[in-house]
Design an enzyme around this catalytic site. Structure first.
Site, PDB file in Angstrom:
ATOM      1  N   ALA A   1       0.850  -1.312   0.077  1.00 11.11           N
ATOM      2  CA  ALA A   1      -0.216   0.049  -0.059  1.00 11.11           C
ATOM      3  C   ALA A   1       0.629   1.277   0.085  1.00 11.11           C
ATOM      4  O   ALA A   1       1.795   1.317   0.805  1.00 11.11           O
ATOM      5  CB  ALA A   1      -1.009   0.075   1.123  1.00 11.11           C
TER       6      ALA A   1
ATOM      7  N   CYS B   1      -3.808  -7.711   6.490  1.00 11.64           N
ATOM      8  CA  CYS B   1      -3.471  -6.558   6.861  1.00 11.64           C
ATOM      9  C   CYS B   1      -3.392  -6.304   8.428  1.00 11.64           C
ATOM     10  O   CYS B   1      -4.860  -6.529   9.079  1.00 11.64           O
ATOM     11  CB  CYS B   1      -4.281  -5.537   6.106  1.00 11.64           C
TER      12      CYS B   1
ATOM     13  N   LYS C   1      -3.990 -14.050   1.024  1.00  8.75           N
ATOM     14  CA  LYS C   1      -2.908 -13.605   1.550  1.00  8.75           C
ATOM     15  C   LYS C   1      -3.097 -13.849   3.177  1.00  8.75           C
ATOM     16  O   LYS C   1      -4.002 -13.039   3.514  1.00  8.75           O
ATOM     17  CB  LYS C   1      -2.334 -12.289   1.137  1.00  8.75           C
TER      18      LYS C   1
ATOM     19  N   GLY D   1       7.862 -12.360   3.918  1.00  5.53           N
ATOM     20  CA  GLY D   1       8.443 -12.250   5.196  1.00  5.53           C
ATOM     21  C   GLY D   1       9.835 -11.915   5.237  1.00  5.53           C
ATOM     22  O   GLY D   1      10.579 -13.081   5.116  1.00  5.53           O
TER      23      GLY D   1
HETATM   24  C1  LIG Z   1       4.316  -0.092   3.496  1.00  6.94           C
HETATM   25  C2  LIG Z   1       3.543  -1.562   3.423  1.00  6.94           C
HETATM   26  C3  LIG Z   1       2.471  -1.731   2.662  1.00  6.94           C
HETATM   27  C4  LIG Z   1       2.015  -2.840   2.726  1.00  6.94           C
HETATM   28  N1  LIG Z   1       0.742  -3.075   2.077  1.00  6.94           N
HETATM   29  C5  LIG Z   1       0.370  -4.417   1.690  1.00  6.94           C
HETATM   30  C6  LIG Z   1      -0.817  -4.388   1.235  1.00  6.94           C
HETATM   31  O1  LIG Z   1      -1.477  -3.577   0.495  1.00  6.94           O
HETATM   32  N2  LIG Z   1      -1.123  -5.846   1.066  1.00  6.94           N
HETATM   33  C7  LIG Z   1      -0.719  -6.934   1.736  1.00  6.94           C
HETATM   34  O2  LIG Z   1      -1.225  -7.866   1.629  1.00  6.94           O
HETATM   35  N3  LIG Z   1       0.521  -6.725   2.316  1.00  6.94           N
HETATM   36  C8  LIG Z   1       0.982  -5.473   2.322  1.00  6.94           C
HETATM   37  N4  LIG Z   1       2.134  -5.147   2.958  1.00  6.94           N
HETATM   38  C9  LIG Z   1       2.875  -6.447   3.457  1.00  6.94           C
HETATM   39  C10 LIG Z   1       3.909  -6.873   2.507  1.00  6.94           C
HETATM   40  O3  LIG Z   1       3.289  -7.438   1.196  1.00  6.94           O
HETATM   41  C11 LIG Z   1       4.566  -8.195   3.096  1.00  6.94           C
HETATM   42  O4  LIG Z   1       3.815  -9.277   3.369  1.00  6.94           O
HETATM   43  C12 LIG Z   1       5.393  -7.656   4.365  1.00  6.94           C
HETATM   44  O5  LIG Z   1       5.905  -6.525   4.186  1.00  6.94           O
HETATM   45  C13 LIG Z   1       6.506  -9.014   4.926  1.00  6.94           C
HETATM   46  O6  LIG Z   1       7.497  -8.813   4.021  1.00  6.94           O
HETATM   47  P1  LIG Z   1       8.955  -8.155   4.163  1.00  6.94           P
HETATM   48  O7  LIG Z   1       9.003  -8.629   5.433  1.00  6.94           O
HETATM   49  O8  LIG Z   1       9.885  -8.942   3.166  1.00  6.94           O
HETATM   50  O9  LIG Z   1       8.655  -6.839   4.180  1.00  6.94           O
HETATM   51  C14 LIG Z   1       2.712  -4.146   3.080  1.00  6.94           C
HETATM   52  C15 LIG Z   1       3.848  -3.878   3.862  1.00  6.94           C
HETATM   53  C16 LIG Z   1       4.460  -2.453   3.953  1.00  6.94           C
HETATM   54  C17 LIG Z   1       5.735  -2.557   4.677  1.00  6.94           C
END
Ligand SMILES: Cc1cc2nc3c(=O)[nH]c(=O)nc-3n(C[C@H](O)[C@H](O)[C@H](O)COP(=O)(O)O)c2cc1C
Length: 332
Positions: free
Chosen positions: A24, A106, A145, A213
């Site tokens: 997002a 979320c 998700k 993650g």
């Molecule tokens: C700023 C931000 C916005 C995100 N927006 C969404 C979203 O719109 N939909 C969703 O399913 N996950 C969203 N996520 C989660 C990510 O898709 C991801 O699952 C999560 O950050 C874990 O991955 P990472 O540890 O590699 O960042 C968001 C994460 C962040 C940090």
């Protein structure tokens, strides 16, 4: 060299198993274009609220904006009621998206208060009812998700009820974020759990398991693929400010040293990103959107602190250009 296989979501074949996660405020058309250019073969939009999915103006039009050749692309929907989610999915499938992804992960308080996203990890039967309604409403693949659990001390029972129920209800796959909803983005993701999910469904070809993650680098992407055995992984925070991550993952998989962009290449990318953002948001709004990307791009610069401060102060596309001229060398 790590031999990586293409993966499928329903009938859609995707050539490389490192995808761009929904983000997002970040995974808009501009950022996705850049990630795709660098080798992200599969991307997801940021989440769209089900009852706003049919709105085609203002911020909503921007959110759903995509390129004519942008395939395969998933659109992510968040909501609470099965009928509304199904209506949104039907509309968006008609718009030409390739996959419908449903958000039950979320952790943002506003979503939880409104019984959306991660809140629904507490209501497995409702999640399965939504998946069933959506899968029946569209003829494109549906994924969901999900997080590992709602509260840190919850059992994994809800997860398994959701995963098994969603598969039976017609979903094509699941994206597992190995954290609890309560945990938000803190601590580390449980890759062992993600591996257990893949193992549980290992006998089934028609069910894609993707991991999310802590895929913060290209090396981490490959490590998650190898350690958990998932069909694909999603890069989220790691791609912001480093869209080269996808190319680096392809390099590593092919046994090449990962590409490291020099300042000239960084400059070109950061300028192109602003140009695409101006096309999408217009020159007044684009700088505000781009500032948070600038902060992340700065991490790769030899003087990250000064560059970060300079990006934060940007008000216009001309200011952006001036930061690049000052810190990334004049254009030739
Ligand atoms: C700023 C931000 C916005 C995100 N927006 C969404 C979203 O719109 N939909 C969703 O399913 N996950 C969203 N996520 C989660 C990510 O898709 C991801 O699952 C999560 O950050 C874990 O991955 P990472 O540890 O590699 O960042 C968001 C994460 C962040 C940090």
């Amino acid at each position: 060299m790590t031999e990586l296989k293409p993966f499928r979501i329903g009938p859609i074949e995707i050539d490389f198993p490192v995808a761009l996660a929904p983000l997002a405020g970040y995974s808009d058309h501009a950022f996705r274009s850049i990630c795709r250019q660098q080798g992200a073969a599969y991307c997801t939009t940021e989440m769209v609220l089900d009852r706003c999915a049919t709105v085609r103006r203002g911020q909503q039009a921007i959110l759903l904006s995509r390129g004519p050749d942008e395939h395969p692309l998933a659109v992510q929907i968040i909501g609470t009621e099965a009928a509304t989610m199904a209506g949104a999915a039907r509309f968006l499938a008609g718009e030409g998206f390739d996959v419908i992804d449903l958000n039950f992960a979320c952790p943002v308080n506003k979503a939880l208060r409104r019984r959306r996203g991660g809140y629904l990890m507490q209501e497995p039967a409702q999640v399965v009812a939504i998946v069933e309604a959506v899968a029946n409403a569209v003829d494109i693949p549906v994924t969901l998700k999900v997080r590992q659990r709602f509260a840190d001390d919850d059992s994994e029972d809800a997860f398994w009820r959701i995963a098994r129920g969603a598969k039976k209800a017609g979903a094509a796959g699941i994206i597992v974020h190995g954290r609890s909803v309560e945990q938000k983005y803190r601590g580390s993701a449980d890759w062992n759990f993600i591996g257990r999910v893949k193992a549980e469904f290992s006998g089934t070809n028609d069910w894609t398991v993707m991991g999310s993650g802590d895929v913060l680098t290209a090396r981490a992407a490959l490590a998650m693929l190898v350690e958990t055995g998932v069909d694909a992984v999603c890069a989220a925070r790691g791609a912001i400010g480093n869209p080269w991550l996808f190319r680096q993952a392809r390099d590593l998989a092919a046994g090449r040293p990962p590409h490291v962009p020099d300042l000239t290449e960084q400059r070109r990318m950061i300028l192109q990103h602003m140009d695409l953002a101006v096309d999408l948001y217009g020159p007044d709004k684009a700088p505000r959107i781009m500032r948070k990307f600038g902060i992340k791009y700065a991490r790769m610069h030899p003087t990250p602190k000064a560059v970060r401060m300079a990006f934060v102060a940007v008000r216009t596309p001309a200011d952006w250009q001036a930061v690049l001229d000052r810190y990334y060398g004049e254009s030739v």
